[in-house]
Write an enzyme that holds these catalytic residues in place. Structure first.
Site, PDB file in Angstrom:
ATOM      1  CB  CYS A 375      -0.992  -0.048   1.162  1.00 54.08           C
ATOM      2  SG  CYS A 375      -2.465   0.910   0.805  1.00 54.08           S
ATOM      3  CG  HIS A 504      -3.465  -3.648   2.951  1.00 51.04           C
ATOM      4  ND1 HIS A 504      -2.379  -3.193   3.662  1.00 51.04           N
ATOM      5  CD2 HIS A 504      -4.170  -2.553   2.596  1.00 51.04           C
ATOM      6  CE1 HIS A 504      -2.433  -1.878   3.758  1.00 51.04           C
ATOM      7  NE2 HIS A 504      -3.501  -1.464   3.121  1.00 51.04           N
ATOM      8  CD  GLU A 506      -0.933  -6.316   4.713  1.00 50.83           C
ATOM      9  OE1 GLU A 506      -0.618  -6.550   3.528  1.00 50.83           O
ATOM     10  OE2 GLU A 506      -1.190  -5.163   5.128  1.00 50.83           O
TER      11      GLU A 506
HETATM   12  N1  GLN Z   1      -1.956   6.718   2.875  1.00 50.96           N
HETATM   13  C1  GLN Z   1      -2.111   5.987   1.661  1.00 50.96           C
HETATM   14  C2  GLN Z   1      -3.494   6.164   1.068  1.00 50.96           C
HETATM   15  O1  GLN Z   1      -4.434   6.502   1.752  1.00 50.96           O
HETATM   16  C3  GLN Z   1      -1.801   4.521   1.867  1.00 50.96           C
HETATM   17  C4  GLN Z   1      -2.750   3.826   2.793  1.00 50.96           C
HETATM   18  C5  GLN Z   1      -2.228   2.515   3.317  1.00 50.96           C
HETATM   19  O2  GLN Z   1      -1.034   2.270   3.307  1.00 50.96           O
HETATM   20  N2  GLN Z   1      -3.099   1.684   3.855  1.00 50.96           N
HETATM   21  O3  GLN Z   1      -3.707   5.935  -0.096  1.00 50.96           O
END
Ligand code: GLN
Length: 529
Positions: A375, A504, A506
């Site tokens: 992410c 994600h 994970e």
């Molecule tokens: N801050 C980034 C976004 O909102 C990544 C979010 C995250 O890593 N879950 O897109």
């Protein structure tokens, strides 16, 4: 009290019952006023887990998914905030027909309705309901009241299990049962008698203390189950069975005892003791410290995903927590990264620590250290690449620098609208979205199929206006969302493993089914000398 392992206990009980051929599911009750865990700081609350249907919830839901190897959904989770919110909305629509709306019965009935809905949706033989918080505190009282009423209505179908802490104060070196005795009294005072007590402690409970708990807490000795500390949570179902947990549960429900088959699980969870070949993984984050304590809870799914893959490949994972901000003030620190087999930059938000993470990513790229970006770890990898390979000076995400001339990571218009309206809760791009993989990429090989589904939690995306420029400089777009053409995976060629994903992975790794990207990452890491 919080943190003694109610979640893992609940997941473990479910695992045991599942192993004897029953369908299980669980409901987590969080007694706070937030509608979900999404608006809470991870340092405050730990990881925010995301379900397939896009609920931002407590990390215990992740434990259930991992132990049961089963997806959880919105109906598997409730908070005080959600319950009150629906009752108030119903009241405004005259649902209660002019009645005075009160905590009892209206809130309790709403809670019971939600539990019954979860039972109906999951068609589970056993529904495990985990009530968060501590007995005697104000916040979870109404949930205990609902539980009492459920027992009254369906006496043969409800049983209570209390998870209690048994301290062994250093000065006396003896396990004390008094707090548990008082906790049971507190529970009795709201009309609930536990049927089984799980005694969490640093050591197993011996027979004299089992007898003491039994007599003072009004239960059978055989219903006191030992739960000594374990450095491997996956062993806990096996520990419970040493004290015949499933037999006791079947007994209380008047069911025939069925012997469970935990062979595969046992093989998996015992494996870690025999592993000696280390694989050293650095996780660069910022949600670690509260005062003098280090909290790895904020990244629990990442830790578990590393474990699943490492164990299945026969490696002993050594996870190192590195604070991204340190790389901003002390460039010398980068050199220490040499000793790791692989680097992960997990999810994150905001400006703090970002430049440190970008420096680490540059190090991983230039020094060919296997890298997995999750992410924010993908977005920052794009920024690093844009700055240093595509010559887009100071390129950034508009999350940190809204006026940047090279916004390689940008917010989607619909997300911008939400932020303008202060609509922060549950409004990110959440839950499962499809992704189409490009042939001949690391990701395609890892998954072994073209179309995959992964879970998301973010507002920002790679900006397609820069796609061509980045691709010309060598960035590989390995996966995209077929409907919106959003970039979901980037990779690098001429690197042993550089994969960064907008989603994600994970969250979908399971003990006996490690996630393919983590598996390939660990494989590559283990190859690095
Ligand atoms: N801050 C980034 C976004 O909102 C990544 C979010 C995250 O890593 N879950 O897109």
């Amino acid at each position: 009290m919080s943190g003694i392992g109610k979640g893992v206990s609940c997941a473990s009980i479910g695992k045991i019952l599942q192993s004897s051929g029953h369908k299980v599911s669980a409901v987590k009750i969080d007694p706070y006023l937030n509608s979900d865990a999404g608006t809470m700081n991870p340092v405050e609350h730990g990881e925010v887990f995301v379900t397939e249907d896009g609920l931002e919830c407590d990390q215990d839901i992740g434990n259930y998914e991992r132990f049961f190897d089963q997806n959880m959904y919105r109906y598997n989770y409730m908070t005080t905030g959600q319950v009150y919110h629906s009752v108030i909305i119903k009241e405004r629509s005259m649902y209660y027909n002019g009645k005075c709306v009160e905590v009892v019965p209206h809130i309790t009935e709403e809670i019971i309705k939600r539990i019954e809905l979860a039972g109906a949706k999951t068609k589970a033989d056993f529904l495990l309901i985990e009530i968060g918080g501590t007995v005697g505190e104000y916040q979870n009282m109404v949930f205990l009241e609902a539980a009492r009423i459920m027992k009254l209505r369906h006496s043969s179908q409800v049983m209570f299990i209390m998870v209690s802490y048994l301290p062994i104060p250093k000065m006396i070196g003896e396990m004390k049962t008094k707090p548990t005795q008082h906790a049971v009294r507190a529970l009795n005072s709201v009309g609930i008698q536990p049927n089984i007590i799980i005694g969490r402690s640093s050591a197993p409970i011996d027979n004299p203390r089992k007898r003491k708990i039994a007599i003072f807490c009004n239960i059978g000795e055989e219903d006191v189950i030992s739960a000594p500390d374990s450095d491997n949570i996956y062993e806990i179902p096996l520990n419970f069975e040493k004290d015949k947990m499933s037999q006791r549960i079947f007994f209380h429900f008047g069911m025939q005892t069925k012997k469970g088959d935990l062979k595969e699980w046992k093989k998996f969870s015992n494996k870690y003791r025999r592993l000696t070949r280390p694989v050293k993984i650095a996780v660069i984050g910022k949600y670690f410290s509260t005062g003098k304590f280090v909290l790895s809870d904020s990244y629990i799914s990442v830790i578990e995903a590393i474990k699943h893959s490492s164990w299945s490949l026969g490696f002993k994972p050594e996870i190192h927590w590195l604070d991204s901000e340190e790389y901003e003030t002390n460039p010398e620190k980068l050199k220490e990264l040499k000793k790791f087999n692989g680097i992960i930059v997990p999810g994150g938000f905001g400006a703090r620590g970002v430049e440190g993470k970008i420096k680490v990513i540059k190090y991983a790229r230039m020094n060919k250290v296997p890298y997995l970006g999750l992410c924010y770890g993908m977005q920052l990898a794009v920024i690093e690449f844009a700055r240093n390979e595509s010559k887009l000076k100071n390129a950034h995400t508009t999350e940190v620098d809204p006026k940047n001339p090279h916004p390689v990571i940008n917010i989607l218009p619909e997300q911008e609208e939400k932020l303008k309206n202060m609509n922060f809760g549950g409004s990110m791009r959440l839950g499962t979205y499809p992704c189409e993989l490009k042939k001949d990429t690391i990701s395609f090989k890892a998954y072994g199929e073209k179309n995959i589904l992964e879970r998301h939690r973010h507002r920002y995306e790679m900006n397609n206006d820069f796609r061509e420029k980045l691709e010309q400089a060598g960035l590989v777009i390995a996966g995209t969302n077929p409907q919106k053409n959003l970039v979901e995976i980037i990779e690098l060629k001429n690197h042993p493993f550089f994969v960064a994903v907008q989603f994600h992975p994970e969250l979908k790794s399971r003990p006996l089914r490690p996630h393919p990207l983590f598996r390939e990452f660990i494989k590559a890491a283990a190859k690095r000398k």
